[in-house]
Design a protein around this motif. Structure first.
Motif, PDB file in Angstrom:
ATOM      1  N   LEU A  27      48.074  50.697  37.794  1.00 13.53           N
ATOM      2  CA  LEU A  27      49.222  49.796  37.662  1.00 13.53           C
ATOM      3  C   LEU A  27      48.935  48.441  38.306  1.00 13.53           C
ATOM      4  O   LEU A  27      49.324  47.391  37.775  1.00 13.53           O
ATOM      5  CB  LEU A  27      50.460  50.430  38.315  1.00 13.53           C
ATOM      6  CG  LEU A  27      51.049  51.655  37.594  1.00 13.53           C
ATOM      7  CD1 LEU A  27      52.171  52.268  38.409  1.00 13.53           C
ATOM      8  CD2 LEU A  27      51.548  51.277  36.204  1.00 13.53           C
ATOM      9  N   ILE A  28      48.245  48.459  39.422  1.00 12.96           N
ATOM     10  CA  ILE A  28      47.896  47.200  40.093  1.00 12.96           C
ATOM     11  C   ILE A  28      47.036  46.326  39.190  1.00 12.96           C
ATOM     12  O   ILE A  28      47.161  45.097  39.182  1.00 12.96           O
ATOM     13  CB  ILE A  28      47.178  47.484  41.427  1.00 12.96           C
ATOM     14  CG1 ILE A  28      48.169  48.098  42.434  1.00 12.96           C
ATOM     15  CG2 ILE A  28      46.572  46.201  42.008  1.00 12.96           C
ATOM     16  CD1 ILE A  28      47.531  48.559  43.720  1.00 12.96           C
ATOM     17  N   GLU A  29      46.175  46.950  38.416  1.00 17.73           N
ATOM     18  CA  GLU A  29      45.345  46.201  37.474  1.00 17.73           C
ATOM     19  C   GLU A  29      46.195  45.425  36.467  1.00 17.73           C
ATOM     20  O   GLU A  29      45.796  44.369  35.979  1.00 17.73           O
ATOM     21  CB  GLU A  29      44.398  47.149  36.735  1.00 17.73           C
ATOM     22  CG  GLU A  29      43.247  47.673  37.569  1.00 17.73           C
ATOM     23  CD  GLU A  29      42.323  46.552  38.021  1.00 17.73           C
ATOM     24  OE1 GLU A  29      41.899  45.763  37.155  1.00 17.73           O
ATOM     25  OE2 GLU A  29      42.046  46.447  39.233  1.00 17.73           O
ATOM     26  N   MET A  30      47.387  45.969  36.174  1.00 12.48           N
ATOM     27  CA  MET A  30      48.269  45.315  35.202  1.00 12.48           C
ATOM     28  C   MET A  30      48.822  43.992  35.732  1.00 12.48           C
ATOM     29  O   MET A  30      49.307  43.162  34.968  1.00 12.48           O
ATOM     30  CB  MET A  30      49.438  46.251  34.843  1.00 12.48           C
ATOM     31  CG  MET A  30      49.007  47.608  34.288  1.00 12.48           C
ATOM     32  SD  MET A  30      48.017  47.469  32.777  1.00 12.48           S
ATOM     33  CE  MET A  30      49.244  46.880  31.623  1.00 12.48           C
ATOM     34  N   LEU A  31      48.747  43.809  37.046  1.00 10.40           N
ATOM     35  CA  LEU A  31      49.230  42.557  37.637  1.00 10.40           C
ATOM     36  C   LEU A  31      48.293  41.395  37.344  1.00 10.40           C
ATOM     37  O   LEU A  31      48.642  40.235  37.582  1.00 10.40           O
ATOM     38  CB  LEU A  31      49.389  42.714  39.156  1.00 10.40           C
ATOM     39  CG  LEU A  31      50.462  43.707  39.635  1.00 10.40           C
ATOM     40  CD1 LEU A  31      50.426  43.826  41.149  1.00 10.40           C
ATOM     41  CD2 LEU A  31      51.851  43.275  39.169  1.00 10.40           C
ATOM     42  N   LYS A  32      47.113  41.692  36.843  1.00  9.32           N
ATOM     43  CA  LYS A  32      46.141  40.648  36.529  1.00  9.32           C
ATOM     44  C   LYS A  32      46.404  39.995  35.174  1.00  9.32           C
ATOM     45  O   LYS A  32      45.807  38.971  34.844  1.00  9.32           O
ATOM     46  CB  LYS A  32      44.724  41.224  36.561  1.00  9.32           C
ATOM     47  CG  LYS A  32      44.301  41.709  37.941  1.00  9.32           C
ATOM     48  CD  LYS A  32      42.905  42.300  37.922  1.00  9.32           C
ATOM     49  CE  LYS A  32      42.492  42.789  39.311  1.00  9.32           C
ATOM     50  NZ  LYS A  32      41.135  43.400  39.307  1.00  9.32           N
ATOM     51  N   THR A  33      47.309  40.600  34.398  1.00  9.26           N
ATOM     52  CA  THR A  33      47.633  40.020  33.099  1.00  9.26           C
ATOM     53  C   THR A  33      48.456  38.754  33.292  1.00  9.26           C
ATOM     54  O   THR A  33      49.031  38.540  34.359  1.00  9.26           O
ATOM     55  CB  THR A  33      48.447  41.016  32.241  1.00  9.26           C
ATOM     56  OG1 THR A  33      48.769  40.399  30.993  1.00  9.26           O
ATOM     57  CG2 THR A  33      49.745  41.380  32.925  1.00  9.26           C
ATOM     58  N   LYS A  34      48.554  37.924  32.311  1.00 12.83           N
ATOM     59  CA  LYS A  34      49.346  36.703  32.396  1.00 12.83           C
ATOM     60  C   LYS A  34      50.682  36.865  31.669  1.00 12.83           C
ATOM     61  O   LYS A  34      51.435  35.901  31.522  1.00 12.83           O
ATOM     62  CB  LYS A  34      48.580  35.517  31.791  1.00 12.83           C
ATOM     63  CG  LYS A  34      47.275  35.202  32.511  1.00 12.83           C
ATOM     64  CD  LYS A  34      47.507  34.805  33.951  1.00 12.83           C
ATOM     65  CE  LYS A  34      46.205  34.463  34.659  1.00 12.83           C
ATOM     66  NZ  LYS A  34      46.396  34.116  36.086  1.00 12.83           N
ATOM     67  N   ASN A  35      50.967  38.101  31.218  1.00 11.50           N
ATOM     68  CA  ASN A  35      52.214  38.346  30.511  1.00 11.50           C
ATOM     69  C   ASN A  35      53.338  38.605  31.512  1.00 11.50           C
ATOM     70  O   ASN A  35      53.304  39.570  32.281  1.00 11.50           O
ATOM     71  CB  ASN A  35      52.056  39.556  29.577  1.00 11.50           C
ATOM     72  CG  ASN A  35      53.317  39.842  28.780  1.00 11.50           C
ATOM     73  OD1 ASN A  35      54.164  40.594  29.220  1.00 11.50           O
ATOM     74  ND2 ASN A  35      53.443  39.221  27.620  1.00 11.50           N
ATOM     75  N   THR A  36      54.322  37.729  31.529  1.00  9.49           N
ATOM     76  CA  THR A  36      55.389  37.802  32.538  1.00  9.49           C
ATOM     77  C   THR A  36      56.209  39.087  32.450  1.00  9.49           C
ATOM     78  O   THR A  36      56.622  39.640  33.472  1.00  9.49           O
ATOM     79  CB  THR A  36      56.327  36.594  32.426  1.00  9.49           C
ATOM     80  OG1 THR A  36      56.844  36.516  31.088  1.00  9.49           O
ATOM     81  CG2 THR A  36      55.588  35.308  32.744  1.00  9.49           C
TER      82      THR A  36
END
Length: 334
Positions: A57-66
């Motif tokens: 889930l933390i990896e998902m914070l690297k996306t730029k999708n708000t």
């Protein structure tokens, strides 16, 4: 999924999700190219309180999708693990700097971690000078029990160059239980004259909550503040001091500023202070009795008579009732 909200079933249901393969199923969905599917998977893992999924889930914070980021932060705040908190904090500078998540949404999620998050939040705050980060941390701390560490951290920031930081620090200090935690409350006094109105607002609220009696005269000055919210907050704060603030109210009710007088009367009427004034009509302390009567007289003359009339309807104290009737009649004759 609803059973996850009940403590007695939570561990069993969580184990069941693992055994039935739901966790593995939704973790695989995190790799989908479809944003909606990814966001839904993140949400489901959060609701399942899947601690083993925190790293993914933390990896998902690297996306730029708000939208994905907002859902991920909420999911991690539901899981509430130390790793989840660390993951959010590690990405906090980028998320706020690039406006990838609303600050209010971030504050709400960080607050969800509860008291266990306080020490790491303070440690994190001391390592970062970014006003947005400090603002978020202080806002979260203002919604927790203020222990000595929280109090010290807030005191360290009441003189910050950023007005929002000063205001948030004061908001934290306003929650301090002074019976168990001691700090120099006089440090707040200069902020009653801060050039920024919302800092003055938080300062007067804090001093009222702290019942710092040495501040009464200084707080009285804000009854004529140029900002109406500060004026109202000052009047409300002063009502918390009981009879000790009678002289201040009486002083300003003698001013010619009608708007200021009406604001004071409105706040007195909204709080228990009006009830105290009415009870004082039977006080053995003649000075308190006379001053309370004078304030009630001014209130009645300005049409703030509801507390008086309500008292007459319900009370059996004939002495006070007689005083109130005299007050009302005096107003009618005038």
């Amino acid at each position: 999924m609803d059973l996850m909200n009940e403590d007695r079933y939570r561990d069993e249901v969580r184990t069941l999700f693992y055994k039935l393969g739901y966790v593995d199923f939704y973790e695989k969905k995190l790799k989908s190219r479809n944003i909606i599917i990814r966001a839904s998977a993140v949400d489901k893992l959060g609701k399942m309180l899947s601690e083993p999924s925190v790293g993914k889930l933390i990896e998902m914070l690297k996306t730029k999708n708000t939208e994905t980021i907002a859902v991920t932060v909420r999911a991690l705040s539901k899981i509430k693990s130390t790793e989840a908190l660390k993951g959010i904090l590690d990405h906090l500078p980028t998320l706020l700097h690039e406006s990838l998540i609303a600050q209010k949404a971030m504050n709400t999620s960080l607050t969800s971690f509860g008291a266990s998050a306080v020490p790491p939040l303070i440690e994190y705050g001391r390592k970062h000078s970014d006003p947005r980060i400090l603002s978020s941390i202080l806002e979260v701390l203002s919604n927790t029990s203020a222990d000595s560490a929280v109090c010290l951290f807030a005191v360290e920031h009441i003189k910050h160059s950023d007005a929002e930081i000063r205001a948030k620090a004061l908001k934290v200090l306003g929650n301090v239980d002074t019976e168990s935690i001691a700090f120099e409350q006089n440090l707040v006094l200069p902020l009653l004259e801060d050039p920024v109105w919302f800092v003055r607002l938080q300062a007067v609220r804090a001093l009222g909550n702290l019942h710092y009696r040495k501040a009464i005269d200084f707080m009285g000055g804000l009854l004529l503040d140029q900002n109406w919210q500060v004026r109202d907050a000052a009047a409300t704060a002063l009502t918390k001091f009981g009879n000790d603030s009678i002289d201040i109210f009486l002083k300003f009710l003698k001013y010619r500023d009608l708007y200021a007088k009406e604001s004071i009367c409105e706040e007195i009427e909204k709080t228990n202070f009006s009830s105290m004034l009415i009870e004082n009509l039977a006080s053995e302390n003649r000075e308190i009795q006379a001053k309370s009567r004078e304030i009630l007289h001014v209130m009645h003359s300005l049409h703030f008579s509801t507390p008086l009339r309500e008292y007459l309807k319900r009370s059996k104290n004939e002495a006070i009732g007689q005083e109130i009737r005299l007050l009302i009649n005096e107003g009618s004759e005038a």
